[in-house]
Design a protein around this motif. Sequence first.
Motif, mmCIF file in Angstrom:
data_model
loop_
_atom_site.group_PDB
_atom_site.id
_atom_site.type_symbol
_atom_site.label_atom_id
_atom_site.label_comp_id
_atom_site.label_asym_id
_atom_site.label_seq_id
_atom_site.Cartn_x
_atom_site.Cartn_y
_atom_site.Cartn_z
ATOM 1 N N ASP A 172 0.974 -1.075 0.059
ATOM 2 C CA ASP A 172 -0.056 -0.039 0.017
ATOM 3 C C ASP A 172 0.750 1.000 -0.060
ATOM 4 N N THR A 173 0.049 2.416 -0.712
ATOM 5 C CA THR A 173 0.845 3.317 -0.910
ATOM 6 C C THR A 173 -0.461 4.577 0.080
ATOM 7 N N TYR A 174 0.554 5.761 0.875
ATOM 8 C CA TYR A 174 -0.780 6.510 2.032
ATOM 9 C C TYR A 174 -0.508 8.011 1.652
ATOM 10 N N GLU A 175 -2.374 8.057 2.078
ATOM 11 C CA GLU A 175 -1.583 9.485 1.600
ATOM 12 C C GLU A 175 -1.572 10.730 2.883
ATOM 13 N N LEU A 176 -1.576 11.932 2.778
ATOM 14 C CA LEU A 176 -1.015 12.211 3.791
ATOM 15 C C LEU A 176 -2.413 12.608 4.741
ATOM 16 N N TYR A 177 -2.569 12.863 5.977
ATOM 17 C CA TYR A 177 -4.093 14.062 6.250
ATOM 18 C C TYR A 177 -3.078 15.518 6.694
ATOM 19 N N THR A 178 -3.326 16.338 6.028
ATOM 20 C CA THR A 178 -3.309 17.612 6.205
ATOM 21 C C THR A 178 -4.274 18.805 6.179
ATOM 22 N N ASP A 179 -5.415 17.733 6.836
ATOM 23 C CA ASP A 179 -6.435 19.024 7.313
ATOM 24 C C ASP A 179 -5.701 19.415 8.914
ATOM 25 N N GLN A 180 -5.877 20.106 9.805
ATOM 26 C CA GLN A 180 -5.406 20.890 11.342
ATOM 27 C C GLN A 180 -6.695 20.253 12.050
ATOM 28 N N ASP A 181 -7.054 19.469 12.351
ATOM 29 C CA ASP A 181 -8.781 19.181 12.731
ATOM 30 C C ASP A 181 -8.039 17.969 13.809
ATOM 31 N N GLU A 186 -10.307 10.068 17.082
ATOM 32 C CA GLU A 186 -9.943 9.157 16.885
ATOM 33 C C GLU A 186 -8.923 8.402 15.483
ATOM 34 N N TYR A 187 -7.769 7.928 16.608
ATOM 35 C CA TYR A 187 -6.690 7.429 14.992
ATOM 36 C C TYR A 187 -6.224 5.816 15.160
ATOM 37 N N THR A 188 -6.039 5.370 14.552
ATOM 38 C CA THR A 188 -4.800 4.009 14.082
ATOM 39 C C THR A 188 -3.419 3.980 13.565
ATOM 40 N N ARG A 189 -3.247 3.699 14.999
ATOM 41 C CA ARG A 189 -2.033 3.368 14.979
ATOM 42 C C ARG A 189 -1.549 2.204 14.602
ATOM 43 N N VAL A 190 -0.139 2.006 13.886
ATOM 44 C CA VAL A 190 0.257 0.460 13.395
ATOM 45 C C VAL A 190 2.472 0.846 13.725
ATOM 46 N N GLY A 191 2.841 -0.652 14.255
ATOM 47 C CA GLY A 191 4.116 -0.398 14.208
ATOM 48 C C GLY A 191 4.785 -1.262 14.547
ATOM 49 N N PHE A 192 6.123 -2.071 14.534
ATOM 50 C CA PHE A 192 6.509 -3.396 14.555
ATOM 51 C C PHE A 192 7.346 -3.281 16.323
ATOM 52 N N GLY A 193 7.178 -2.573 16.888
ATOM 53 C CA GLY A 193 7.750 -2.494 18.132
ATOM 54 C C GLY A 193 7.441 -3.329 19.649
ATOM 55 N N ARG A 194 8.246 -2.953 20.372
ATOM 56 C CA ARG A 194 7.832 -4.539 21.324
ATOM 57 C C ARG A 194 6.235 -4.616 21.926
ATOM 58 N N ILE A 195 6.147 -5.645 22.362
ATOM 59 C CA ILE A 195 4.794 -5.890 22.742
ATOM 60 C C ILE A 195 4.506 -5.569 24.362
ATOM 61 N N ASP A 288 -9.299 8.983 9.273
ATOM 62 C CA ASP A 288 -9.935 8.271 7.465
ATOM 63 C C ASP A 288 -8.639 7.702 6.158
ATOM 64 N N GLY A 289 -8.253 7.057 7.382
ATOM 65 C CA GLY A 289 -6.463 6.426 6.320
ATOM 66 C C GLY A 289 -5.882 6.672 5.478
ATOM 67 N N LYS A 290 -5.084 7.998 6.385
ATOM 68 C CA LYS A 290 -4.524 9.323 5.691
ATOM 69 C C LYS A 290 -3.267 9.114 6.972
ATOM 70 N N ILE A 291 -2.220 9.606 7.222
ATOM 71 C CA ILE A 291 -1.541 9.037 8.354
ATOM 72 C C ILE A 291 -0.998 10.686 8.493
ATOM 73 N N ALA A 292 -1.881 10.983 10.285
ATOM 74 C CA ALA A 292 -1.579 12.264 10.586
ATOM 75 C C ALA A 292 -0.803 12.727 11.641
ATOM 76 N N GLY A 293 -0.230 11.121 12.007
ATOM 77 C CA GLY A 293 1.481 11.801 13.172
ATOM 78 C C GLY A 293 1.839 10.255 12.612
ATOM 79 N N VAL A 294 3.034 10.818 12.995
ATOM 80 C CA VAL A 294 4.293 10.244 13.622
ATOM 81 C C VAL A 294 5.190 9.500 14.660
#
Length: 369
Positions: A172-181, A186-195, A288-294
Amino acid sequence: MKKILLGLSAATVALAGAAQAMPVISYSTQERIVTVDNNNGVVPGTPNVFGNPIDNQTGVVYGPGPNYVPEQFTGVASLFLTNNGQSGGLCTGSRIGPNQILTAAHCLTDGAGNVDFAGGEARFINGDGQVETYTLETITQANVHPLYNGDLGDGFDFAVVTLTETPGDNIDTYELYTDQDELFQEYTRVGFGRIGNGNDGADTPLGFKLFGTNVYDMTEAFVVDVLGIGASAFGESILLSDFDNGLQDQNLSQLLYDFFDIDLVSDLGVDLESNSAPGDSGGPGFIDGKIAGVTSFGRRYSLGGNPFGDIDGIINSSFGEFMGDARVSSGVDFIESFLPTQEVPLPAGVWLFGTALGAGFLRKRAKKA
């Protein structure tokens, strides 16, 4: 603000924050909503992106677990960073263009914000559950946001690295979330870190792709301006979320509001409530499927030397801690500067008019991932 009239620097002294970088990162998930499975659904013997199976643990209940999603979010990669052939840090990144990966600046740099990793690999898990590995182009200071100075509290923890080969459409390729709202969404985060889990923190192996949810509660500017902690001029570039367990004692955002008599209400947690942990750094927070935070850092607070909200008084991704994300809408110009442009022909009549004037220019627009 009547509760902080304790002296000139009372707010800073009484409520001291301790920040921890996340240089290497799965999720410390909420037991009350998600699972009593410390490994979040990763079955013993399941290999991670490095081919290492998770070990069985005495007394741990393993279940299907909704957080383990190896065949979803295919554009989120585990980044294995190296320098001069020596192994280095583990972070997470997201594909935002044909060869471009968005991650955190601190994954690539030292404490002063200077690049100290030269290259590495991005390891994706495609829709068939297979690992696809791609080499990174040489990393330089140009890959790091120019305002990032190594202090996570100053924000702009952005970096973009480039793959030497282009993955296929199964990644997949993701778009950026550019609105400042973003606040209160609620958001979804994804990662490969510790459990781990929210009661005990994150302490089990890295390299398994997990996801969770949370809400962006406030910006760092609130902490700087209202709480008097820190001195960042760029507080609006950081989004903060607390890790709730359904109890007011660990509802850090609400505790801060109440402490300073601020008339706001914070939620007690959402389904699949999660926190970031070492190894998740650079991973995406999707709205909404776009990256809002890192994913950038974790933090806890203390009051009079005692934990304030944090369930155990240790920065370990447990309940009652904050996580900080670099706010994509504040760094979008830098991020998009790495994306390829695409030539778009003008309508025929306009093009002919332009040619007659000797202009002959094609308009360009930034390609959206």
